[in-house]
Design a protein around this motif. Structure first.
Motif, PDB file in Angstrom:
ATOM      1  N   VAL A  48      49.799  42.333 -35.962  1.00 33.58           N
ATOM      2  CA  VAL A  48      48.813  41.749 -36.868  1.00 33.58           C
ATOM      3  C   VAL A  48      48.074  40.618 -36.145  1.00 33.58           C
ATOM      4  N   ASP A  49      46.783  40.771 -36.002  1.00 38.94           N
ATOM      5  CA  ASP A  49      45.941  39.793 -35.303  1.00 38.94           C
ATOM      6  C   ASP A  49      44.940  39.220 -36.303  1.00 38.94           C
ATOM      7  N   GLY A  72      43.586  36.155 -29.511  1.00 46.14           N
ATOM      8  CA  GLY A  72      43.850  37.441 -30.139  1.00 46.14           C
ATOM      9  C   GLY A  72      44.692  38.350 -29.267  1.00 46.14           C
ATOM     10  N   LEU A  73      44.993  39.528 -29.784  1.00 46.62           N
ATOM     11  CA  LEU A  73      45.955  40.437 -29.159  1.00 46.62           C
ATOM     12  C   LEU A  73      45.312  41.529 -28.309  1.00 46.62           C
ATOM     13  N   GLN A  74      44.061  41.332 -27.932  1.00 47.82           N
ATOM     14  CA  GLN A  74      43.354  42.276 -27.062  1.00 47.82           C
ATOM     15  C   GLN A  74      42.960  41.595 -25.760  1.00 47.82           C
ATOM     16  N   LEU A  89      51.373  43.059 -24.311  1.00 49.96           N
ATOM     17  CA  LEU A  89      49.940  42.759 -24.341  1.00 49.96           C
ATOM     18  C   LEU A  89      49.150  43.641 -23.375  1.00 49.96           C
ATOM     19  N   PHE A  90      49.750  43.972 -22.234  1.00 46.93           N
ATOM     20  CA  PHE A  90      49.078  44.838 -21.258  1.00 46.93           C
ATOM     21  C   PHE A  90      49.414  46.310 -21.474  1.00 46.93           C
ATOM     22  N   ASN A 127      47.668  32.708 -24.269  1.00 45.85           N
ATOM     23  CA  ASN A 127      46.278  33.065 -24.554  1.00 45.85           C
ATOM     24  C   ASN A 127      46.181  33.857 -25.841  1.00 45.85           C
ATOM     25  N   SER A 128      47.161  34.728 -26.084  1.00 40.95           N
ATOM     26  CA  SER A 128      47.083  35.606 -27.248  1.00 40.95           C
ATOM     27  C   SER A 128      47.169  34.842 -28.562  1.00 40.95           C
TER      28      SER A 128
END
Length: 261
Positions: A158-159, A18-20, A82-83, A13-14
């Protein structure tokens, strides 16, 4: 049964969203967190992680004593990052790095091409004669290089999945002092730019440095930093160089988890 690759839903998913994870579909995030927790709380996997930072790839295959830099250890590390489970990520990264470089306590049934190469299958130091130590797809293959590289990308943070704003979300395990990245490619509305960036924590302060090597200024840049209240965002427009600091709280810890590896 209990395949560690289920964590791949979060990781992949990231690449697009994205990374959030907070900004993703809530149902996807909720299911992903439950999947991670359910996998972690399998007694044999939890025991191995507490002892070595080892995330078993299967509950049953090879008696739960097999992992890999990809679907097992790799996806777990990425999900932890990520979490924002950074203390866990640090332990899992310790195992991966120690099991990759020389690794006297890890079995490599068909030899190694180099002590610096990621090996396709990694066995717990407890494996011994308990499991057939097969080499799987071979001593080196691409996915087992790609997934640790993805973990490194998540640490740098970096996203550039959105052209509206470049986001940088450093995720540093509390046992690490910092990172430095040189000539990093970043996608922007005016094309790809190259930047040097670094992040470190020292004496209760987090310090982030950013400088473009080449390319046009970044129109909109947001940096997420740890702080005494959790995290804070710093926003700036038309960025060529940026130096920012924040005060940080004491590192999180994993009480009772002392690596024996």
């Amino acid at each position: 049964v209990g395949f560690g690759g289920l964590n791949g839903v979060t990781c992949m998913n990231s690449d697009v969203l994205g990374l959030q994870p907070q900004a993703w579909n809530r149902n996807v995030v909720a299911h992903s967190e439950k999947t991670f927790d359910q996998l972690y709380n399998v007694p044999s996997r939890k025991e191995q992680f507490e002892k070595y930072g080892f995330w078993s790839q299967f509950d049953l295959i090879h008696d739960g004593l097999l992992t890999s830099p990809s679907y097992g250890q790799g996806y777990a590390i990425q999900t932890m990052l990520l979490f924002d489970k950074l203390a866990m990520a640090g332990r899992a990264l310790d195992f991966l790095s120690q099991a990759t470089f020389k690794a006297p306590d890890v079995s490599f049934p068909h030899g190694r091409l180099s002590p610096y190469y990621f090996y396709e299958r990694l066995y717990s130091p407890d494996a011994g004669d308990k499991a057939e130590l097969s080499s799987g797809c071979g001593p080196l293959n691409l996915v087992n290089v790609a997934e640790p590289l993805k973990a490194a990308r998540l640490i740098v943070g970096v996203d550039d999945t959105s052209l509206e704003q470049v986001r940088i979300i450093p995720r540093l395990p509390p046992s690490w002092t910092g990172y430095e990245a040189k000539n990093w490619p970043i996608r922007t509305p005016t094309g790809v730019v190259r930047a040097d960036l670094s992040f470190e924590t020292k004496g209760g302060t987090a310090v982030f440095h950013f400088r473009l090597q080449q390319g046009n200024d970044i129109p909109a840049l947001a940096v997420r930093l740890p702080s005494t209240d959790g995290t804070i965002w710093k926003h700036q427009s038309d960025v060529r160089e940026l130096n920012i600091e924040s005060n940080v709280k004491q590192p999180e810890s994993l009480a009772g988890l002392k690596s024996k590896f």
